[in-house]
Design a protein around this motif. Structure first.
Motif, mmCIF file in Angstrom:
data_model
loop_
_atom_site.group_PDB
_atom_site.id
_atom_site.type_symbol
_atom_site.label_atom_id
_atom_site.label_comp_id
_atom_site.label_asym_id
_atom_site.label_seq_id
_atom_site.Cartn_x
_atom_site.Cartn_y
_atom_site.Cartn_z
ATOM 1 N N SER A 40 38.818 34.422 40.692
ATOM 2 C CA SER A 40 37.998 33.752 41.705
ATOM 3 C C SER A 40 36.610 34.402 41.740
ATOM 4 O O SER A 40 36.463 35.577 41.396
ATOM 5 N N THR A 41 35.632 33.637 42.228
ATOM 6 C CA THR A 41 34.260 34.162 42.262
ATOM 7 C C THR A 41 34.151 35.426 43.115
ATOM 8 O O THR A 41 33.388 36.325 42.792
ATOM 9 N N TYR A 42 34.941 35.513 44.197
ATOM 10 C CA TYR A 42 34.805 36.691 45.073
ATOM 11 C C TYR A 42 35.376 37.952 44.442
ATOM 12 O O TYR A 42 35.186 39.050 44.963
ATOM 13 N N LEU A 43 36.081 37.782 43.321
ATOM 14 C CA LEU A 43 36.674 38.940 42.647
ATOM 15 C C LEU A 43 35.873 39.387 41.432
ATOM 16 O O LEU A 43 36.242 40.351 40.764
ATOM 17 N N PHE A 44 34.801 38.683 41.151
ATOM 18 C CA PHE A 44 33.909 39.072 40.055
ATOM 19 C C PHE A 44 32.942 40.132 40.604
ATOM 20 O O PHE A 44 32.489 40.041 41.741
ATOM 21 N N ALA A 45 32.645 41.161 39.815
ATOM 22 C CA ALA A 45 31.810 42.253 40.350
ATOM 23 C C ALA A 45 31.197 43.083 39.241
ATOM 24 O O ALA A 45 31.682 43.089 38.103
ATOM 25 N N PHE A 46 30.136 43.779 39.607
ATOM 26 C CA PHE A 46 29.587 44.799 38.707
ATOM 27 C C PHE A 46 28.937 45.898 39.533
ATOM 28 O O PHE A 46 28.577 45.700 40.700
#
Ligand SMILES: [Zn+2]
Length: 894
Positions: free
Chosen positions: A226-232
């Motif tokens: 999900s988009t909310y779990l994408f990160a850097f």
């Protein structure tokens, strides 16, 4: 303001991904008329929009490139988004807000770079059935606060760190996307950043190419997430204690020394937790790697990005001398985020109304894992002490909600976060496991995770899985606990005859005026004797499905000295002591420990439960707070359990600061000073001494206590085995400041000189909010109301840290005038701040008040007709404690 000190901008040759040039080269000119005003989807992401998009879209892939520069307040990016469509009859909104676009192209059509209500509208006649390609350039914000991408400057070495935090719908502040949890996508990420930086993301980097001062890091494609779990995260992170086979832990450069002794423990619990959870869920770890990044000033304890959990640095590297409870809490946080990799990341809720599915299970499984890995820590006692009271504290108020919360638009999802999701949901899962049995509970979870891997699911899917595993009908139980708000208050009624127990019944009552009755399964403890060595106990299993339930009593059951109706803490509700049991455990007037059975209970879990039950009687205004404080002090004087000492210390502070009027209880306050001081210096274990120290600081008042605090700072007074850490010292300084001690100014100056770290600056600013001075209060309130976009705005964790000192319990004359303004500020806070700030704000501003005037202000605010329902509920939650305080003071004026 130091966070905006502009550093020399590195203007090296920027590496751009090939995509960018490809885009600029092939132009097909199509100009399309704009969609008429008023036909867009409106702001945020509504459930209708989410449903319609989920029905149309599939096979999403984001190819993203971000350009991160030192000191820059924005990032420039390039994006190609591919997706399949099965319906092209209407326009398709892409979410993007608070940012700008350029060179927008959908399939072969060039579009105007126009955003409306936080969306880019892809016109229907530019879309095609099957695969579509959207390409564009974007610019989004990188700020110290109030942005989806946050920049942190480390004052200790000038280093800069950048990290993303997108939950619940802030990915669409960073790049254009379909920002809803059930449009999972594969992501490919490229980041250009200074060569000295390390970049961490959901997957491992596949290559890093350098061109002088700037390097490009390319990451392998993610699984569907999900988009909310994408990160850097990017910056001069250091990988501490890198060990093949263990998770990597990244720490900012200046904190490596602090981290070195702590990281192996973190890696070990992670490794053991991973093995245990994979076995329990019967699912291997679902992502290709698992890193942890310790983020300074992170607004949550942790965030479970797939394969790359971010943890608040302070939650892992203790700023205070740690107790066993602190270490336990750190393990629980670590296991909570780890559990999310399966529960939340592998299988994700379809919509945020089922937020509790991931949070409830992560919390419950963290304790379950601790019970398997470290049973000696007594996890279920901590669960009772640290999880349940927070849930009860909300659930007994008019502001409470069912566990399942209706969320019409994701822009309101922040309000769903709170104790109902984090504390009540795991509490009812404990009850559910008792009802289903351990094996069926586990098998249900296994079925659920296997059926919905890398996809989305709802509560009904889990009910179906439990039904499949157990053959039991869970639905009516779940409807009562998940769909209804509130909780039962349960009391036992018993009678004896000729030394035998003649009858026993349990009575449940809805704490709210909904008159609801819950299905409850519980164990009732019947205790003969005081709970010491000569005592005996019996347990009766009871199931209640009506308001009054008669429990069948075996023949020849001796008359108990007291009854506790929630032994083992499997049931959820307020379990009070009946009058006979209370009179036995805490006989009126008695002051010698030997005459007070409550203080003689040998079993720590039971002792903790009985004290809590009595404290609930205090909170109901049924038992005098001064008598409770007296009993707590009798117990504290010899208590050997660290967390009971901690809990009783907290109740003492509440009693002294709120429930007992400032003029009352002077003898008790003097006794409290003597006992907590003695325990701080002489208790038999370090944990007990640390806990007593914290209570001492919290309740210290008057010249003798101030002098002790000052001596602790100077080293003239020492606590055996305990070295004061920076936050311990700042807490002492803060106490001297807020209580108006003449020693405060010198103590502050000395501490400020010693601690020039980034955190030191934060604490120095925060503790000064407690100065009893109207001009200071005005300055701080002005800082609170500054827009986070303002260059002079303080970071959010500075504000959070200062809210309690600002609202010190003894400064109501100074702070009460700000209460109305604090309430008026709520819509801005909801819009601009991270998830938990609103709760911290209300907790501090309402928690600092005890007067009827303050309550009138709150009622006046609630009386307005145009306030958001979720804000109204949050205020009602917090107003309850103020109402209680006034009720208690009226009933027991002392
Ligand atoms: Zn969580």
């Amino acid at each position: 303001m130091f966070l905006h000190a502009i550093q020399t901008l590195m203007k090296g040759r920027r590496l751009r991904c090939a995509l960018y040039f490809a885009m600029a080269a092939a132009l097909v000119i199509t100009v399309r008329a704009q969609t008429p005003a008023g036909t867009g989807p409106g702001s945020g992401v509504s459930r209708e929009l989410a449903r319609s998009r989920a029905a149309r879209l599939s096979d999403l892939h984001y190819d993203l490139a971000f350009d991160l520069e030192r000191g820059s307040r924005e990032t420039h990016g390039v994006e190609t988004l591919k997706f399949n469509l099965k319906d092209v009859s209407t326009d398709l909104p892409v979410d993007f807000r608070d940012a700008t676009l350029d060179q927008v192209k959908i399939n072969d059509h060039i579009l105007p770079s126009e955003l409306r209500d936080g969306h880019l509208l892809l016109p229907a006649d530019t879309l095609q059935l099957g695969e579509n390609t959207l390409s564009l350039r974007f610019t989004s914000r990188v700020e110290a606060a109030g942005a989806a991408i946050t920049r942190y400057v480390d004052k200790e070495d000038g280093s800069e760190y950048i990290y993303s935090l997108f939950v619940p719908m802030d990915a669409s502040m960073a790049f254009p996307c379909f920002d809803q949890p059930d449009l999972k996508a594969r992501f490919t990420l490229t980041i250009d950043a200074p060569t000295a930086w390390t970049v961490i993301s959901n997957t491992a980097p596949v290559r890093k190419t350098s061109s002088g001062a700037v390097s490009q890091t390319v990451f392998s494609e993610t699984k569907p997430i999900s988009t909310y779990l994408f990160a850097f995260a990017a910056g001069p992170w250091v990988r501490v204690h890198h060990t093949p086979g263990l998770s990597d832990v990244y720490v900012r450069h200046s904190q490596v020394k602090r981290a070195e002794p702590e990281v192996p423990e973190l890696q070990t619990i992670t490794q053991r937790g991973m093995t245990w959870l994979a076995d329990y869920f019967h699912q291997p770890f679902p992502f290709p790697k698992y890193d942890m990044v310790l983020i300074p000033g992170f607004p949550f304890g942790g965030m479970e990005h797939a394969g790359a959990t971010f943890l608040r640095e302070d939650a892992i590297l203790f700023r205070q001398a740690p107790t066993a409870s602190d270490r336990f809490g750190r393990d629980v946080t670590t296991l909570h985020e780890l559990t999310h990799q399966w529960f939340g990341d592998l299988v994700t809720m379809r919509w945020f109304d089922d937020l509790w599915l991931k949070e409830g299970f992560a919390q419950y499984m963290a304790y379950r894992a601790m019970d398997a890995l470290h049973p000696e820590t007594d996890p279920w006692k901590y669960f009772f002490e640290d999880i349940k009271p927070q849930a009860y504290g909300i659930d007994e108020t008019e502001g409470t909600t069912p566990i399942f919360q209706d969320i019409p638009n994701l822009k309101d999802a922040k309000s769903a976060y709170g104790a109902i999701v984090y504390q009540k949901a795991p509490a009812i899962l404990k009850q559910l496991e008792l009802r289903l049995g351990q094996a069926a509970f586990r098998d249900g979870l296994r079925i659920y995770l296997a059926q919905h891997a890398y996809a989305n699911a709802e509560w009904s899917d889990l009910i179906a899985a439990f039904h499949q595993a157990s053959g039991q009908d869970v639905k009516s139980w779940a409807d009562a606990w998940v769909l209804r708000r509130g909780m039962p208050e349960v009391t036992a009624v018993f009678a004896c005859s000729k030394g035998q127990l003649a009858s026993l019944s349990l009575h449940q009552r809805d704490v709210l005026p909904d008159n609801f009755v819950w299905p409850i399964t519980t164990d009732v403890l019947l205790q003969e004797g005081g709970g010491g060595e000569a005592s005996r106990s019996r347990m009766l299993h009871a199931t209640l499905d009506k308001a009054d339930a008669s429990i069948s009593v075996p023949r020849d059951t001796p008359c108990p000295s007291f009854i506790y109706a929630n032994a083992g803490d499997y049931a959820y509700g307020r379990f009070l002591l009946d009058s006979q049991s209370a009179a036995y455990l805490a006989p009126p007037e008695k002051t010698d420990a030997r005459d007070v059975p409550l203080t003689q209970i040998r079993e720590p879990f039971l002792s903790s439960q009985l004290f809590t039950a009595l404290w609930e009687n205090v909170r109901k205004a049924d038992f005098a707070p001064s008598r409770f404080a007296q009993l707590a002090l009798i117990d504290l004087d010899h208590e050997s359990d660290e967390s009971i000492s901690r809990i009783l210390g907290g109740h003492l502070a509440t009693a002294f600061h709120a429930y007992i009027s400032p003029d009352g209880g002077s003898g008790l306050r003097a006794t409290a000073y003597e006992i907590t001081r003695r325990r701080m210096l002489q208790a038999p274990s370090l944990g007990l001494r640390i806990v007593s120290f914290r209570t001492f600081v919290s309740i210290a008042d008057g010249p003798r206590a101030w002098s002790d605090l000052n001596d602790l700072l100077s080293g003239k007074l020492t606590i055996p085995g305990m070295e004061l850490r920076p936050l311990d010292r700042w807490n002492i300084v803060g106490k001297l400041i807020s209580s108006g001690s003449p020693l405060a100014a010198d103590a502050f100056a000395a501490q400020q000189k010693t601690d020039q770290s980034s955190d030191g600056l934060k604490y120095a600013w925060a503790v000064q909010a407690g100065r009893p001075d109207s001009a200071i209060k005005a300055d701080y309130f002005a800082a609170y109301t500054l827009s986070p976009k303002d260059p002079a705005a303080k970071p959010e964790d500075w504000l959070t840290q200062s809210l309690r000192p600002f609202n010190s319990w003894n400064q109501q004359e100074l702070t009460e005038p700000y209460l109305k303004r604090a309430l008026a500020q709520l819509p801005e806070i909801k819009r601009d701040r991270k998830i938990f700030f609103l709760g911290a704000w209300l907790g501090a501003f309402l928690g600092g008040q005890t007067s009827m005037t303050a309550l009138d202000d709150v009622h006046a605010w609630l009386g307005q007709s145009d306030i958001d329902p979720d804000l109204r509920r949050k205020v009602l939650e917090n107003a309850d404690e103020l109402e209680r305080t006034i009720r208690i003071r009226t009933r027991f004026p002392e």
